[in-house]
Design a protein around this motif. Sequence first.
Motif, mmCIF file in Angstrom:
data_model
loop_
_atom_site.group_PDB
_atom_site.id
_atom_site.type_symbol
_atom_site.label_atom_id
_atom_site.label_comp_id
_atom_site.label_asym_id
_atom_site.label_seq_id
_atom_site.Cartn_x
_atom_site.Cartn_y
_atom_site.Cartn_z
ATOM 1 N N ALA A 1 44.098 85.794 1.962
ATOM 2 C CA ALA A 1 43.343 84.626 1.499
ATOM 3 C C ALA A 1 43.820 84.154 0.134
ATOM 4 O O ALA A 1 43.839 82.947 -0.153
ATOM 5 N N GLY A 2 44.227 85.086 -0.729
ATOM 6 C CA GLY A 2 44.729 84.721 -2.049
ATOM 7 C C GLY A 2 46.016 83.922 -1.970
ATOM 8 O O GLY A 2 46.198 82.937 -2.704
ATOM 9 N N GLN A 3 46.918 84.336 -1.084
ATOM 10 C CA GLN A 3 48.172 83.598 -0.928
ATOM 11 C C GLN A 3 47.930 82.222 -0.319
ATOM 12 O O GLN A 3 48.567 81.237 -0.717
ATOM 13 N N ARG A 4 47.028 82.132 0.639
ATOM 14 C CA ARG A 4 46.710 80.828 1.227
ATOM 15 C C ARG A 4 46.158 79.879 0.159
ATOM 16 O O ARG A 4 46.561 78.711 0.067
ATOM 17 N N LYS A 5 45.246 80.383 -0.658
ATOM 18 C CA LYS A 5 44.631 79.551 -1.702
ATOM 19 C C LYS A 5 45.670 79.098 -2.714
ATOM 20 O O LYS A 5 45.681 77.929 -3.135
ATOM 21 N N ALA A 6 46.570 79.999 -3.116
ATOM 22 C CA ALA A 6 47.609 79.656 -4.097
ATOM 23 C C ALA A 6 48.575 78.619 -3.521
ATOM 24 O O ALA A 6 48.969 77.669 -4.217
ATOM 25 N N ALA A 7 48.949 78.798 -2.263
ATOM 26 C CA ALA A 7 49.880 77.856 -1.638
ATOM 27 C C ALA A 7 49.283 76.457 -1.582
ATOM 28 O O ALA A 7 49.954 75.465 -1.901
ATOM 29 N N LEU A 8 48.010 76.362 -1.200
ATOM 30 C CA LEU A 8 47.370 75.054 -1.103
ATOM 31 C C LEU A 8 47.208 74.410 -2.479
ATOM 32 O O LEU A 8 47.463 73.213 -2.663
ATOM 33 N N ALA A 9 46.803 75.207 -3.467
ATOM 34 C CA ALA A 9 46.637 74.664 -4.815
ATOM 35 C C ALA A 9 47.975 74.191 -5.380
ATOM 36 O O ALA A 9 48.054 73.132 -6.025
ATOM 37 N N CYS A 10 49.024 74.956 -5.166
ATOM 38 C CA CYS A 10 50.352 74.578 -5.631
ATOM 39 C C CYS A 10 50.782 73.263 -4.997
ATOM 40 O O CYS A 10 51.306 72.365 -5.676
ATOM 41 N N GLY B 1 54.270 85.656 8.255
ATOM 42 C CA GLY B 1 54.826 84.494 7.581
ATOM 43 C C GLY B 1 54.364 83.174 8.162
ATOM 44 O O GLY B 1 54.383 82.940 9.376
ATOM 45 N N ALA B 2 53.922 82.295 7.272
ATOM 46 C CA ALA B 2 53.564 80.923 7.602
ATOM 47 C C ALA B 2 54.183 80.025 6.542
ATOM 48 O O ALA B 2 54.590 80.494 5.480
ATOM 49 N N HIS B 3 54.239 78.743 6.828
ATOM 50 C CA HIS B 3 54.813 77.845 5.829
ATOM 51 C C HIS B 3 54.096 76.503 5.845
ATOM 52 O O HIS B 3 53.501 76.091 6.835
ATOM 53 N N ILE B 4 54.163 75.835 4.700
ATOM 54 C CA ILE B 4 53.586 74.508 4.528
ATOM 55 C C ILE B 4 54.535 73.758 3.598
ATOM 56 O O ILE B 4 55.137 74.353 2.705
ATOM 57 N N ALA B 5 54.718 72.462 3.818
ATOM 58 C CA ALA B 5 55.818 71.757 3.170
ATOM 59 C C ALA B 5 55.356 70.689 2.189
ATOM 60 O O ALA B 5 54.376 69.972 2.430
ATOM 61 N N PHE B 6 56.098 70.589 1.082
ATOM 62 C CA PHE B 6 56.023 69.487 0.120
ATOM 63 C C PHE B 6 57.247 68.625 0.374
ATOM 64 O O PHE B 6 58.374 69.125 0.341
ATOM 65 N N SER B 7 57.061 67.322 0.660
ATOM 66 C CA SER B 7 58.159 66.513 1.191
ATOM 67 C C SER B 7 58.234 65.132 0.539
ATOM 68 O O SER B 7 58.069 64.111 1.212
ATOM 69 N N PRO B 8 58.508 65.060 -0.766
ATOM 70 C CA PRO B 8 58.601 63.743 -1.402
ATOM 71 C C PRO B 8 59.949 63.072 -1.151
ATOM 72 O O PRO B 8 60.955 63.729 -0.886
ATOM 73 N N VAL B 9 59.954 61.758 -1.266
ATOM 74 C CA VAL B 9 61.154 60.951 -1.070
ATOM 75 C C VAL B 9 61.539 60.330 -2.408
ATOM 76 O O VAL B 9 60.678 59.915 -3.187
#
Length: 602
Positions: free
Chosen positions: A504-513, A446-454
């Motif tokens: 690699a597929g999940q990494r690519k999808a996460a970044l594109a999203c 498990g890894a995570h990356i965040a979308f953080s709008p105000v």
Amino acid sequence: MSFAAEAHSDVPTLPSAHSGIPAYLLEKARKEKEVIFETRTKPQNERQRLPVVPQGIERDEFLKALAELKEQLGQENVEINDKPLKDGWYMEHPNTHDMMTILDEEEFVASAIVYPGSTEEVQQIVLWANKYRIPIFPISMGRNLGYGGAAPRVRGSVTIDLGKRMNKILDINAEDYTCLVEPGVSFYALYEAIKERGLEDHMWIDTPDLGGGSIIGNTVDRGVGYTPYGDHWACHSGLEVVLPTGEVIRTGMGALPGNNTWQAFPYGFGPFSDGIFSQSNFGIVTKMGMTLMPNPGGHEAFMYTFPKEEDLAPLIDIIRPLRISNILENVAQLRHVTQALAARGRPRTEFYSGSGPMPSEAVHAAAAKTPVGDHAWAYYGMSYGPPQVRAHKLALVDAAFRRIPGARRIDPSTLPADEYFWARDRVARGVPDIHELRWVNWQPNGAHIAFSPVSPIRGADAARLFALGKEAHERYGIDFFPAFCVGLREMHLIVEIVFDRADAGQRKAALACLRDMVDEAAKLGYGEYRTHLVLMDQVAGTYNWNDGALMKFNERLKDALDPQGILAPGRCGIWPKRYRGRGWEMTRDSGERSEGNGVDLA
């Protein structure tokens, strides 16, 4: 160390390791580590490596320069990064790369790591970097997970690990409720120091979800906590900074020799310069003052659940006046049920084995079996003060929240000790925890990356951002984990994308999203407050009013303060002159390569 040995090695503890866990969390940390390694399938990197040499310098000259730095700092304080890259986990994280990488792990990777022991040694490193025009990238402790961790933006940079040897608590003032710390002081360490001095009934710290990060690192990146002192940047007072040319300055009252109010009054005289050292590459912070919270004389955590996703907009409109008037006192969280389910720390496959986002009916069926019960949203809050004061405020909150049909106040006495509610209770009263790691176990490796709008605290804005995020996640087949953190007049939507970093597929999808959401939110007027290394250029590009006037201003500051362009080039999208126009910016069109085409050698 082998994979099995790493999985079974003990967790580092305070005070034997500056980055260690306090004794009261040791058993919990051991269990967290065990669960993380249970689902780890990514093989350990055993590849033998040569150090990555930064563009603009020849390998022989680079190795000669490192040998010179070893002479200055001591052999043991300069390490060449030529070993296999080990991911570790939160308490035993790498300082060579991002343990939660969204790209190939060799993209954002350091060439070497140096460990200064004082402000003077930081100066030496900066002067050395200017002499050879080598990019340097300072970290406090490297636990900025979800935003790049310890990784440098420019591949082959020399990482300055400030925390290992610069980890002293220089002062705790019980009269002014302030402290002065170095970069290697974690929230865990400050909390323990206050207890050791017998001050835990007198003053509190404010801690983020996880307490192992650096107080300085979190604050200069404008991170938040969950007491009334949750805006960490607003609560700092006084910086000591090494500039990119090697000079040292102290801001605010610290510029006055012999002053005694450096941690009590942040502004001093003249322009307030502290802001240019937050989320920037204009200097290296080596000391920082912080205000501490007086014990409010009592506290009471509370939790409400709401049954429908459509309750979001009216609920936010109920929260706004309560928050602005400080009836809702702390930086509280409104969490979606999917993330609440993941916070139980078990893999997604225990609840659903299909592909695509977990269906709503499966989420709610699983939530119904938990101690909290089924819901769409959960609000975690804390009331402070003597019993009669809390009772008055909580009655106002209860009357307001029950305007939402089906709202339930959860009785804490019905919840087991390991329920997520109790982690929020601890954090909201200034007690650092480690529980927040659990939802990362949703995916193996498990890894995570965040979308953080105000946005403003308005129901229409919350609904618009929620719909934007949900649609993007459905496009890419990703489970949606939204949480709203409500400040005094704004709110942060924090969407954590959890992915398998070995896939690699999940990494690519996460970044594109994530790229989609950044652009779509910007078109609606919502900007990120903080972002991952890979997205810094894109996010900086959304702040483009008046033909990018702000970035042009930042570039003028960069060129004036860092004429050689050596300090953290590219951080927050700010590139020195010798990198500009050479393809270093990372955008959707640039693909997943982090490097550009050389640097200006003139």
